[in-house]
Enzyme design. Structure first.
Site, mmCIF file in Angstrom:
data_model
loop_
_atom_site.group_PDB
_atom_site.id
_atom_site.type_symbol
_atom_site.label_atom_id
_atom_site.label_comp_id
_atom_site.label_asym_id
_atom_site.label_seq_id
_atom_site.Cartn_x
_atom_site.Cartn_y
_atom_site.Cartn_z
ATOM 1 N N SER A 1 12.030 57.361 68.119
ATOM 2 C CA SER A 1 12.583 56.937 66.699
ATOM 3 C C SER A 1 13.857 56.275 67.137
ATOM 4 O O SER A 1 14.406 56.784 67.648
ATOM 5 C CB SER A 1 12.963 57.812 65.534
ATOM 6 O OG SER A 1 13.758 57.886 64.898
ATOM 7 N N GLU B 1 16.148 56.511 65.081
ATOM 8 C CA GLU B 1 17.433 57.033 64.626
ATOM 9 C C GLU B 1 17.859 57.485 66.339
ATOM 10 O O GLU B 1 19.370 57.976 66.232
ATOM 11 C CB GLU B 1 16.961 58.373 63.872
ATOM 12 C CG GLU B 1 16.575 58.564 62.650
ATOM 13 C CD GLU B 1 18.110 57.575 62.329
ATOM 14 O OE1 GLU B 1 18.805 58.306 62.265
ATOM 15 O OE2 GLU B 1 18.536 56.680 61.459
ATOM 16 N N TYR C 1 17.741 64.502 62.387
ATOM 17 C CA TYR C 1 16.431 64.392 62.846
ATOM 18 C C TYR C 1 17.251 63.328 63.781
ATOM 19 O O TYR C 1 16.083 63.873 64.966
ATOM 20 C CB TYR C 1 16.264 63.099 61.297
ATOM 21 C CG TYR C 1 14.604 62.454 61.937
ATOM 22 C CD1 TYR C 1 13.714 63.312 62.407
ATOM 23 C CD2 TYR C 1 14.732 61.233 62.061
ATOM 24 C CE1 TYR C 1 12.956 62.666 62.797
ATOM 25 C CE2 TYR C 1 13.645 60.211 62.819
ATOM 26 C CZ TYR C 1 12.637 61.024 62.419
ATOM 27 O OH TYR C 1 11.125 61.106 63.392
#
Ligand code: GDP
Length: 332
Positions: free
Chosen positions: A134, A136, A158
């Site tokens: 991701s 992220e 996360y």
């Protein structure tokens, strides 16, 4: 002699990406196996049309119960199926929620991925492996757009868990010579997106308000910007990655970012409404830490995989609103 069938094992098969990937793999003639948590029965509706099909269920598509925190069950399924390709999509994927449940987020997303890699390493013929990473992992990036060489700097539980799993995927590729890839995915949406993500929340609200079932929608930061693509396009890139001669990591993004206000404008104008009349700000939807703008550079995937996206932002939002209108209509 009949060639061995192409066998894919998919974790997170009941999710948005898992269901699109399953459709893609079945269309390409794969035998598809999915790992399903016992508790995710209710969510399996995204696959309902496939397992209700007698020609597909238990003939081309097989679901196995297994939990990411239970390595024995996973090992058993992998040994039995002996997949040629492994797509790892499972994990708690809501950034906001990961602040409330950081331990279980790390258990499944970080350690759960490592457990799978360890089991795959032990197989006589380790399958090709795709980890759905991701953006992220970049947290609040200092460079824009981000690509495969941008330093990681996660700022959510996360993101931290995904960074661990992404680095481990690279380590297994480099240290053990395995065909392990990371798909570094920017936001990707569809009518199958969970309703707590902002795109689906907005398209569903536009559809409900238009049909008189709702008056307003409460949102957090309207100036945040995201690089939103179409999930169906992203799973195609995941498959392409595993068909290459060499393993690698790829940023999957559109290279274009839009704000929540752009999203509101596009969704509400499509049904002839003015979003300003229907939006309330609720600080509960604001994040303790949030990357203000995220933008990915998909050049490597476009050039190496010859990856092409089928829709732009406006078409994506419109198709999501249309799908929500259609479902509301069918249920009324
Ligand atoms: P994320 O990028 O993976 O966190 O995907 P989301 O769809 O959950 O959030 C995208 C962006 O929308 C973030 O910057 C949020 O802060 C912003 N946002 C604003 N209002 C809302 C809301 O009501 N719900 C969610 N989920 N996000 C919101």
């Amino acid at each position: 002699m009949k060639p061995d069938p192409l066998k894919a094992l998919v974790t997170g098969i009941t999710g948005q990406d898992g269901s699109y990937l399953t459709e893609l793999l079945l269309a390409k003639g794969y035998e598809v196996h999915g790992l399903v948590r016992r508790s995710s029965t209710m969510e399996r509706s995204r696959l309902k049309h496939l397992y209700a099909d007698e020609q597909i269920n238990n003939k081309q598509l097989f679901l196995h119960y297994a939990d990411l925190d239970d390595p024995t069950t996973i090992r058993r399924v992998i040994s039995k199926v002996q997949p040629t390709e492994f797509y790892h999509l499972a994990g708690q994927s809501h950034v906001g929620l990961s602040f409330d449940i950081p331990e279980s987020t790390c258990d499944t997303t970080a350690i759960g991925t490592l457990r799978i890699m360890e089991i795959l390493r032990d197989q006589p013929h380790p399958p090709r492996f795709m980890h759905a990473s991701s953006r992220e992992i970049f947290g609040t990036p200092t460079v824009s757009p981000q690509d495969e060489n941008t330093p990681v700097n996660p700022n959510s539980p996360y993101g931290c868990a995904k960074t661990f799993a992404t680095q481990m995927t690279k380590i297994y590729r480099e240290a053990h010579g395995l065909f392990f890839c990371n798909a570094i995915c920017y936001n990707h949406e569809s009518p199958r997106r969970g309703e707590n993500f902002v795109t689906r929340k907005v398209t569903l609200a536009a559809a409900r308000i238009k049909s008189g079932q709702q008056k307003s929608v409460s949102l957090g930061d309207l100036d945040a910007a995201r690089d939103w693509g179409y999930a169906k396009d992203y799973v195609e890139a995941m498959w392409l990655m595993l068909q290459q001669d060499t393993a690698g990591d790829y940023v999957l993004a559109t290279g274009v970012s839009h704000t929540i206000k752009d999203l509101l404008e596009t969704a509400f104008a499509h049904v002839g409404l003015n979003w300003q009349d229907h939006v309330e700000i609720d600080s509960r939807f604001k994040r303790p830490a949030d990357a203000h703008e995220l933008l990915g550079n998909p050049a490597k995937a476009e050039q190496t995989l010859n990856w092409k996206r089928s829709v732009d932002f406006q078409q994506l939002v419109h198709l999501m609103v249309e799908a929500d209108l259609h479902t509301l209509d069918a249920n009324s």
